[in-house]
Enzyme design. Structure first.
Site, PDB file in Angstrom:
ATOM      1  CB  SER A  30      -0.940   0.010   1.208  1.00 50.13           C
ATOM      2  OG  SER A  30      -0.207  -0.147   2.420  1.00 50.13           O
ATOM      3  N   GLY A  67      -1.853  -4.316   0.994  1.00 53.95           N
ATOM      4  CA  GLY A  67      -1.930  -5.517   1.802  1.00 53.95           C
ATOM      5  C   GLY A  67      -0.948  -6.605   1.422  1.00 53.95           C
ATOM      6  CG  ASN A  96       1.075  -5.288   4.487  1.00 54.27           C
ATOM      7  OD1 ASN A  96       0.404  -4.637   5.272  1.00 54.27           O
ATOM      8  ND2 ASN A  96       1.214  -4.934   3.218  1.00 54.27           N
ATOM      9  CG  ASP A 177      -3.461   4.490   8.574  1.00 53.53           C
ATOM     10  OD1 ASP A 177      -2.561   5.344   8.519  1.00 53.53           O
ATOM     11  OD2 ASP A 177      -3.708   3.709   7.627  1.00 53.53           O
ATOM     12  CG  HIS A 180      -1.354   3.416   4.890  1.00 50.06           C
ATOM     13  ND1 HIS A 180      -2.120   2.814   5.847  1.00 50.06           N
ATOM     14  CD2 HIS A 180      -0.938   2.437   4.041  1.00 50.06           C
ATOM     15  CE1 HIS A 180      -2.186   1.521   5.607  1.00 50.06           C
ATOM     16  NE2 HIS A 180      -1.479   1.258   4.523  1.00 50.06           N
TER      17      HIS A 180
END
Length: 206
Positions: A30, A67, A96, A177, A180
């Site tokens: 991502s 992801g 991830n 979040d 990111h």
């Protein structure tokens, strides 16, 4: 053979052969897939513009998926190499794995195989290092992060130590979040990667 045809054949042979545009594949998650904003704002697109400004002929193909893990990237790699025949593969994977608490040893094995297969296909590889939040524990974090410099040393592969170096600790450049980067951060990420990548590309085109 007519005189006209002879002249045409001679002219055709004399024409310089145009080299195929070298491709740079981004194999990422991502962070490279422009998660949370428009693709056109992502660092991959900005890096393409920087290549043009630097008069470098390379074309970027972004094969990043939000992801994605190192295992997922490895599973997709052969098809990507076959489709694009890249000159470079920028490997932005591992975050991830870390966020899911997966084995750093398995992550290292996957990244090692990605680099090996890329090289076998005639592509140079570059590792784009990542970090994970401190709440995963000091021991795990150290094992995770050491994967990148260890691989860079063992396989003699170029490394960008942390592509969010000038971004991660600035709330105004991160999404809500806290994981990111936002659209405003993308030029900084592109600058960081270009500072490591462009000298290599320029050395090859001299």
């Amino acid at each position: 053979m007519s005189k006209m045809l002879v002249v045409f054949v001679m002219l055709f042979i004399a024409l310089p052969v145009r080299a195929e545009t070298p491709v740079i594949v981004i194999l990422g998650d991502s962070i490279s897939a422009a998660y949370g904003f428009e693709q056109a704002q992502g660092w991959a697109v900005i890096l393409q513009d920087k290549l043009k400004q630097a008069q470098l002929p390379h074309h970027i193909v972004n094969e990043s998926i939000s992801g994605e893990t190192s295992a997922g990237g490895l599973a997709r790699l052969d098809k990507i190499l076959s489709a694009h025949h890249p000159a470079y593969v920028l490997v932005e994977l591992g975050a991830n794995d870390g966020l899911r608490g997966l084995s750093p040893l398995a992550m290292k094995a996957n990244l090692t195989e990605i680099i090996a297969r890329s090289r076998k296909a005639g592509a140079n590889a570059m590792l784009l290092g990542m970090k994970i939040p401190p709440n995963y524990g000091k021991a795990y974090i150290e094992k995770f992060y050491q994967v990148y410099p260890e691989l860079a040393k063992e396989l003699a592969v170029p490394l960008v130590p942390f592509i969010l170096e000038h971004v991660a600790l600035k709330p105004e450049l991160m999404q809500a979040d806290g994981l990111h980067p936002n659209a405003r951060a993308q030029p900084f990420i592109a600058d960081t990667i270009a500072s490591y990548l462009f000298p290599l590309l320029k050395a090859e085109t001299r």
